[in-house]
Design a protein around this motif. Structure first.
Motif, short mmCIF file in Angstrom:
data_model
loop_
_atom_site.label_atom_id
_atom_site.label_comp_id
_atom_site.label_asym_id
_atom_site.label_seq_id
_atom_site.Cartn_x
_atom_site.Cartn_y
_atom_site.Cartn_z
N GLY A 45 -14.31 -4.43 -4.52
CA GLY A 45 -15.11 -5.41 -3.79
C GLY A 45 -16.31 -5.89 -4.60
N PRO B 35 -10.74 -16.46 -7.93
CA PRO B 35 -9.99 -15.31 -7.41
C PRO B 35 -8.55 -15.23 -7.93
CG PRO B 35 -11.25 -16.30 -5.64
CD PRO B 35 -11.42 -17.20 -6.84
N HIS C 157 -16.93 -9.91 -6.17
CA HIS C 157 -18.05 -10.78 -5.80
C HIS C 157 -19.10 -10.90 -6.90
CE1 HIS C 157 -16.95 -12.00 -1.76
NE2 HIS C 157 -16.28 -10.87 -1.73
N GLY D 185 -18.93 -2.98 -0.89
CA GLY D 185 -19.09 -3.41 -2.29
C GLY D 185 -19.23 -4.93 -2.39
N SER D 186 -18.42 -5.64 -1.62
CA SER D 186 -18.47 -7.11 -1.61
C SER D 186 -19.82 -7.61 -1.13
CB SER D 186 -17.42 -7.68 -0.65
OG SER D 186 -16.12 -7.29 -1.02
N GLU E 85 2.82 -15.06 -2.45
CA GLU E 85 3.40 -15.15 -1.11
C GLU E 85 2.32 -15.07 -0.02
OE1 GLU E 85 4.27 -13.25 -3.54
OE2 GLU E 85 6.42 -12.78 -3.60
N LEU E 86 1.24 -14.38 -0.33
CA LEU E 86 0.16 -14.26 0.65
C LEU E 86 -0.89 -15.35 0.45
CD1 LEU E 86 -0.44 -10.40 0.39
CD2 LEU E 86 0.74 -11.57 2.24
N ASP E 87 -0.87 -15.99 -0.71
CA ASP E 87 -1.90 -16.97 -1.07
C ASP E 87 -3.28 -16.31 -0.94
OD1 ASP E 87 -2.91 -19.45 -1.86
OD2 ASP E 87 -3.16 -20.11 0.21
N TYR E 88 -3.39 -15.15 -1.52
CA TYR E 88 -4.54 -14.30 -1.23
C TYR E 88 -4.74 -13.30 -2.38
CZ TYR E 88 -7.54 -11.50 1.84
OH TYR E 88 -8.59 -10.85 2.41
N PHE F 18 -10.59 2.79 2.26
CA PHE F 18 -10.51 1.80 1.19
C PHE F 18 -11.07 0.46 1.66
CE2 PHE F 18 -7.80 -1.42 -1.12
CZ PHE F 18 -8.18 -1.13 -2.41
N ILE G 219 -16.85 -13.39 -9.87
CA ILE G 219 -16.34 -14.72 -9.52
C ILE G 219 -17.44 -15.76 -9.80
CG2 ILE G 219 -15.67 -16.20 -7.55
CD1 ILE G 219 -13.51 -14.27 -8.57
N LEU H 211 -5.23 -9.95 -3.23
CA LEU H 211 -5.15 -8.71 -2.46
C LEU H 211 -5.69 -7.51 -3.25
CD1 LEU H 211 -3.98 -7.65 0.31
CD2 LEU H 211 -1.99 -6.90 -1.01
N MET H 212 -6.48 -6.71 -2.58
CA MET H 212 -6.91 -5.42 -3.15
C MET H 212 -6.08 -4.35 -2.45
SD MET H 212 -11.04 -6.07 -3.11
CE MET H 212 -11.70 -7.71 -3.52
N PHE H 213 -5.38 -3.53 -3.22
CA PHE H 213 -4.52 -2.55 -2.57
C PHE H 213 -4.41 -1.25 -3.35
CE2 PHE H 213 -0.70 -3.36 -5.23
CZ PHE H 213 -1.01 -4.61 -5.75
N ILE I 288 -14.32 -1.74 0.25
CA ILE I 288 -14.25 -3.14 -0.18
C ILE I 288 -15.37 -3.95 0.46
CG2 ILE I 288 -12.94 -5.30 0.03
CD1 ILE I 288 -10.37 -3.69 -0.19
N PHE J 185 0.81 -1.22 0.00
CA PHE J 185 0.00 0.00 0.00
C PHE J 185 0.85 1.27 0.00
CE2 PHE J 185 -3.03 -3.12 1.29
CZ PHE J 185 -4.27 -2.62 0.95
N ILE K 247 -1.62 -12.56 -4.89
CA ILE K 247 -0.23 -12.50 -4.46
C ILE K 247 0.19 -13.88 -3.95
CG2 ILE K 247 1.45 -11.32 -2.97
CD1 ILE K 247 0.06 -9.36 -4.82
N GLN L 35 -22.41 -9.83 -3.25
CA GLN L 35 -22.48 -11.23 -2.85
C GLN L 35 -23.88 -11.64 -2.44
OE1 GLN L 35 -19.89 -13.83 -2.68
NE2 GLN L 35 -21.86 -14.85 -2.65
#
Lengths: 122, 122, 122, 122
Positions: free
Chosen positions: B24, B82, B28, A24-25, B107-110, A17, B31, B112-114, A21, A7, B105, A29
Motif C-alpha cells: 500500500g 498503476p 501511493h 500503508g496507502s 480481467e479485473l481492470d485493477y 493483509f 505513483i 491487485l495486491m495479493f 494495505i 490469494f 490484472i 497518500q
C-alpha cells in the motif's frame, strides 16, 4: 473473475493483509497535505470518505493531532506529518474482523501501524 | 519498548499485515513519479532500495512495464501509473514468510495486491 | 499543437512558472520516501533523473541533509521530510534562465521555494 | 525575516513562480486519491480548502471530470488520475494577479499547466 482466486492464505491472514494495505496507502497518500486550524476537520472527513470506498473497510476514524497554526500571515500553515495522524480502522473480510491502528508512539519515536484486535465469528 | 507488544494477532497474521503495509505504501508513494526510457531502471532500483530498508522486507523485485516514451521533445515523458507496476515482495516475520504481489490484472481492470503464498517454518 | 499557444505571459514569467511547477511537484512527490544512510545518495540521484526528464530543466542538484539513521534494528529508518531537502534547479525557457531553490530556512521555520536569479540573454 | 528578501525577480515573475508551485504541488499531492461518485465533490472541496490556506492563493476552483464508478461491488472505485483534474487558480502577489490552469489537453495527450492571463494593477 473473482480477486479471491489470486490469494493463497487464510481468511484472517487476508483480513490482516487488507488492513495493512489501507494503512500503508493512507499514510503515503495524505502525508504532506496542507493543513491549518480552518481545514483540519475537512481533511479528517476526506480521509475517512476516501478510505470508506475501498474494499473491506467497515469503519474508520481519523484524528489529526497537534498544535495547528491558525492563519495569521501568508506562511502560517502546516503540512500533515506522520506524528499528527491517529487512525482507527475496522476491516471485515468474510467472517473476520480486524481492528487496526496507526498512531505515533512517543517511546518508539515512530508512527506505528498495528493490529489491536482480531475477531472471528463462528 | 518492543513494537511487538502493541500487536494482538498471530505471527502469520502479523506477517500478512506487514506485507499489506509495504504494498500500500509503495503504490501511493511512487505513483506519479516521472519516468521515461532513460530513467526507468533507476526508478525500479530506487523503489527496491526504499523498500529494503523497511522492517521485515526480505526481498523485493520491481518491474515497470509498458511502452515508455523516449524523449523526442520537451513533453515526452510519462508518469508512473498503476497499470505499469509489477512488484514481488517477500516478507519475513519470525518463522513466517509471505510472498505478496502487486500486479495489474487485465480481467479485473485493477491493480491487485495479493498474497501468492504463505510459508511457515516449523 | 504547441503548448506555448495556451500561454499568455512573457518568456520570463513563463520560465518562473515552470520553475515553480518543478519545485512544487518534487516536494509533494518525494516527501515521505523511506531513506537511510544506505540509500540516501540513490534517492538524491533518482530525484535528479526524474526532474531532468521534465520540460525546460537544464540542471538540478539535490542534497538530502540531516542525521540519517543507519540500520541497527528493523525500525531504524527515516522518511524524507521537508527539512531535509536542499534543491538547486536551473530552468531554461527560450532565452531566459531561472535559478531556483528549495531550502529549509531556520529563521522562517519553513521549507522555502525561491528564485535566486533570473538571467536573460540578449 | 521576510521571505521576500530571498527573491531576486520582478513581482510578476514571482507571482508566476507561486502559481507554478501551487499547481505542481496539487498535482503530485492528490493524484492517486481514491474517488467514486459518492465522494467526488468532497474531494473537490478538500483540494480547494488545502490550496486556499497556502500563500497568495486568492481563489481556486477544482473540478474532477470523467465517468466515475458508483460502488456496486467491493472493487468499484477509481483513483484520481491526471486526466480527471481541471483546476483554475488565481494567485495575487502585491499588485500582480495570475490566472493559471491545470487541464488535460486531448490534442497534447498531456495534463498541461499554463498561464491563462496576467493582470497588473497600476
Amino acid at each position: 473473475m473473482n480477486p479471491d482466486s489470486f490469494f493463497n492464505c487464510t481468511d484472517s491472514e487476508r483480513a490482516a493483509f487488507e488492513a495493512g494495505i489501507k494503512l500503508g496507502s493512507l499514510f503515503h497518500q495524505f502525508i504532506g497535505i496542507p493543513v491549518s486550524k480552518s481545514n483540519v476537520s475537512d481533511v479528517e472527513r476526506l480521509i475517512e470518505t476516501c478510505l470508506k470506498i475501498q474494499p473491506f473497510v467497515e469503519d474508520i476514524k481519523v484524528r489529526i493531532k497537534g498544535d495547528l497554526k491558525s492563519k495569521k500571515n501568508e506562511f502560517d500553515y502546516d503540512v500533515l506529518s506522520p506524528e499528527m495522524l491517529d487512525v482507527r480502522l475496522k476491516i471485515k473480510y468474510k467472517n473476520v474482523k480486524v481492528c487496526a491502528r496507526l498512531q505515533f508512539i512517543e517511546e518508539l519515536d515512530y508512527p506505528l501501524m498495528f493490529v489491536e484486535r482480531m475477531e472471528a465469528k463462528k
